[in-house]
Scaffold this motif. Sequence first.
Motif, mmCIF file in Angstrom:
data_model
loop_
_atom_site.group_PDB
_atom_site.id
_atom_site.type_symbol
_atom_site.label_atom_id
_atom_site.label_comp_id
_atom_site.label_asym_id
_atom_site.label_seq_id
_atom_site.Cartn_x
_atom_site.Cartn_y
_atom_site.Cartn_z
ATOM 1 N N LYS A 10 -3.797 4.097 -13.512
ATOM 2 C CA LYS A 10 -3.043 4.204 -12.943
ATOM 3 C C LYS A 10 -2.095 3.789 -11.743
ATOM 4 O O LYS A 10 -1.617 3.058 -11.042
ATOM 5 C CB LYS A 10 -2.463 5.915 -12.941
ATOM 6 N N LEU A 11 -2.854 4.037 -10.534
ATOM 7 C CA LEU A 11 -3.895 3.365 -9.486
ATOM 8 C C LEU A 11 -2.962 1.607 -9.030
ATOM 9 O O LEU A 11 -2.674 1.343 -9.049
ATOM 10 C CB LEU A 11 -4.899 3.420 -8.686
ATOM 11 N N LYS A 12 -3.980 0.839 -10.794
ATOM 12 C CA LYS A 12 -3.445 -1.077 -10.519
ATOM 13 C C LYS A 12 -2.649 -1.236 -11.046
ATOM 14 O O LYS A 12 -1.719 -1.722 -10.504
ATOM 15 C CB LYS A 12 -4.731 -1.040 -11.635
ATOM 16 N N LYS A 13 -2.141 -0.079 -11.681
ATOM 17 C CA LYS A 13 -0.152 -0.320 -12.238
ATOM 18 C C LYS A 13 0.720 -0.725 -11.429
ATOM 19 O O LYS A 13 0.806 -0.941 -11.124
ATOM 20 C CB LYS A 13 0.100 1.096 -13.361
ATOM 21 N N LEU A 14 0.719 0.725 -10.815
ATOM 22 C CA LEU A 14 1.453 1.322 -9.793
ATOM 23 C C LEU A 14 1.285 0.256 -8.741
ATOM 24 O O LEU A 14 2.075 -0.209 -7.678
ATOM 25 C CB LEU A 14 1.483 2.753 -9.206
ATOM 26 N N TRP A 15 -0.057 0.247 -8.070
ATOM 27 C CA TRP A 15 -0.198 -0.653 -6.935
ATOM 28 C C TRP A 15 0.338 -2.429 -7.563
ATOM 29 O O TRP A 15 1.162 -2.924 -6.290
ATOM 30 C CB TRP A 15 -1.803 -1.154 -6.906
ATOM 31 N N SER A 16 0.132 -3.196 -8.746
ATOM 32 C CA SER A 16 1.582 -4.211 -9.160
ATOM 33 C C SER A 16 3.056 -4.365 -8.850
ATOM 34 O O SER A 16 3.085 -5.481 -9.076
ATOM 35 C CB SER A 16 0.660 -4.448 -10.693
ATOM 36 N N GLU A 17 3.183 -2.869 -8.877
ATOM 37 C CA GLU A 17 4.503 -2.743 -9.080
ATOM 38 C C GLU A 17 5.005 -2.887 -7.809
ATOM 39 O O GLU A 17 6.302 -2.529 -7.533
ATOM 40 C CB GLU A 17 4.989 -1.619 -9.704
ATOM 41 N N GLY A 18 4.830 -2.465 -6.757
ATOM 42 C CA GLY A 18 4.399 -2.557 -5.256
ATOM 43 C C GLY A 18 4.289 -1.088 -4.889
ATOM 44 O O GLY A 18 5.317 -1.636 -3.205
ATOM 45 N N LEU A 19 4.509 -0.358 -5.149
ATOM 46 C CA LEU A 19 4.343 0.891 -4.398
ATOM 47 C C LEU A 19 3.122 0.642 -2.949
ATOM 48 O O LEU A 19 2.359 0.226 -3.469
ATOM 49 C CB LEU A 19 4.243 1.954 -5.357
ATOM 50 N N SER A 20 4.435 2.043 -2.280
ATOM 51 C CA SER A 20 3.091 1.963 -1.964
ATOM 52 C C SER A 20 1.737 3.350 -1.607
ATOM 53 O O SER A 20 2.492 3.615 -2.574
ATOM 54 C CB SER A 20 4.678 2.499 0.054
ATOM 55 N N LYS A 39 -10.060 2.812 -1.776
ATOM 56 C CA LYS A 39 -9.963 2.520 -3.482
ATOM 57 C C LYS A 39 -9.702 1.744 -3.691
ATOM 58 O O LYS A 39 -10.088 0.300 -4.507
ATOM 59 C CB LYS A 39 -9.567 3.575 -5.187
ATOM 60 N N VAL A 40 -8.177 1.172 -3.067
ATOM 61 C CA VAL A 40 -7.767 -0.306 -3.517
ATOM 62 C C VAL A 40 -8.502 -1.838 -2.998
ATOM 63 O O VAL A 40 -8.908 -2.579 -3.908
ATOM 64 C CB VAL A 40 -6.465 -0.978 -2.368
ATOM 65 N N HIS A 41 -8.983 -1.391 -2.405
ATOM 66 C CA HIS A 41 -9.775 -1.901 -0.874
ATOM 67 C C HIS A 41 -11.332 -2.342 -1.928
ATOM 68 O O HIS A 41 -12.175 -3.601 -1.784
ATOM 69 C CB HIS A 41 -10.256 -1.622 0.646
ATOM 70 N N ARG A 42 -12.262 -1.611 -2.246
ATOM 71 C CA ARG A 42 -13.219 -1.349 -3.364
ATOM 72 C C ARG A 42 -12.895 -2.097 -4.630
ATOM 73 O O ARG A 42 -13.883 -2.717 -4.598
ATOM 74 C CB ARG A 42 -13.449 0.225 -3.398
ATOM 75 N N LEU A 43 -11.677 -2.323 -4.858
ATOM 76 C CA LEU A 43 -11.228 -2.657 -6.192
ATOM 77 C C LEU A 43 -10.612 -4.339 -6.454
ATOM 78 O O LEU A 43 -10.834 -5.099 -7.016
ATOM 79 C CB LEU A 43 -9.769 -2.221 -7.292
ATOM 80 N N SER A 44 -11.350 -4.600 -5.186
ATOM 81 C CA SER A 44 -10.377 -5.570 -4.680
ATOM 82 C C SER A 44 -9.042 -6.223 -4.919
ATOM 83 O O SER A 44 -9.050 -7.645 -5.969
ATOM 84 C CB SER A 44 -12.123 -6.422 -4.948
ATOM 85 N N LEU A 45 -8.605 -5.135 -4.553
ATOM 86 C CA LEU A 45 -6.973 -5.540 -5.787
ATOM 87 C C LEU A 45 -5.869 -6.590 -4.733
ATOM 88 O O LEU A 45 -6.539 -6.813 -3.432
ATOM 89 C CB LEU A 45 -6.170 -4.457 -6.155
ATOM 90 N N PRO A 46 -5.362 -7.154 -5.342
ATOM 91 C CA PRO A 46 -4.696 -8.429 -4.671
ATOM 92 C C PRO A 46 -3.971 -7.853 -2.966
ATOM 93 O O PRO A 46 -3.294 -6.953 -3.424
ATOM 94 C CB PRO A 46 -3.731 -9.469 -5.521
ATOM 95 N N GLY A 47 -3.390 -8.534 -2.384
ATOM 96 C CA GLY A 47 -2.307 -7.315 -1.127
ATOM 97 C C GLY A 47 -1.084 -7.640 -1.659
ATOM 98 O O GLY A 47 -1.491 -8.557 -2.602
ATOM 99 N N ARG A 48 -0.055 -7.473 -0.300
ATOM 100 C CA ARG A 48 0.630 -7.498 -1.203
ATOM 101 C C ARG A 48 1.709 -8.072 -0.003
ATOM 102 O O ARG A 48 1.218 -8.507 1.206
ATOM 103 C CB ARG A 48 1.911 -6.030 -1.193
ATOM 104 N N ALA A 49 2.579 -8.638 0.253
ATOM 105 C CA ALA A 49 3.731 -9.191 1.278
ATOM 106 C C ALA A 49 4.119 -7.891 1.536
ATOM 107 O O ALA A 49 4.341 -7.213 1.896
ATOM 108 C CB ALA A 49 5.368 -10.162 0.758
ATOM 109 N N LYS A 50 3.831 -8.127 3.069
ATOM 110 C CA LYS A 50 4.470 -7.457 3.799
ATOM 111 C C LYS A 50 5.595 -6.826 4.090
ATOM 112 O O LYS A 50 6.283 -7.276 3.682
ATOM 113 C CB LYS A 50 4.101 -8.182 5.402
ATOM 114 N N ALA A 51 5.939 -5.485 4.650
ATOM 115 C CA ALA A 51 7.572 -5.069 4.786
ATOM 116 C C ALA A 51 8.590 -6.367 5.263
ATOM 117 O O ALA A 51 8.088 -6.508 6.241
ATOM 118 C CB ALA A 51 7.250 -3.279 5.026
ATOM 119 N N GLY A 52 9.471 -5.687 4.862
ATOM 120 C CA GLY A 52 10.343 -6.764 5.342
ATOM 121 C C GLY A 52 10.806 -7.874 4.932
ATOM 122 O O GLY A 52 11.855 -8.549 5.104
#
Length: 181
Positions: A10-20, A39-52
């Motif tokens: 669920k974390l991976k899904k929400l993270w990929s959707e762009g939620l904070s 957890k995002v860092h430990r899973l090495s999930l890709p970063g997202r674009a900066k806010a704005g």
Amino acid sequence: MNWTDERVEKLKKLWSEGLSASQIAAQLGGVSRNAVIGKVHRLSLPGRAKAGGSAPAAANARPKRPATPAPAPQRPQAEAPRILPRTTMRPNDVAVMKDGGAPVPAEETSPVTATSGNVVVPMTRKLALTQLTDRTCKWPVGDPMKDDFHFCGNDCNENSPYCTYHARLAYQPSAERRRMR
């Protein structure tokens, strides 16, 4: 709180959707924003674009050229005192250095007037550290690591460690220092 496989998915899904991280923490419940970020860092999930800004807009934008820095304004530099060659003058004599000529002894010049092209430099007495007293100028001359290092040694005021010439070099009014910058 344990990270179960369901919660991680669920974390991976929400993270990929762009939620904070705060929004993800609220949806998961029982977990802090910092725990989500960790957890995002430990899973090495890709970063997202900066806010704005959005990722597609950033991809379509033309690359920025590095700005060429404006040339630094030229600061007027004070003319450094010129070192005079040793002459037959007495220790407290003053010499006037002409614009490229040799020093002229004070006796040969009419009252010494320092115009913009002349530099008035006192002759030093070349005293060693052990020869200094309360009434002698303590302005160092030369490199302390060399044999010819010495102190000015001319007479000074009782309220200054330097002769008149070196006191003007050492103690400049703050307005004049600001102008020099």
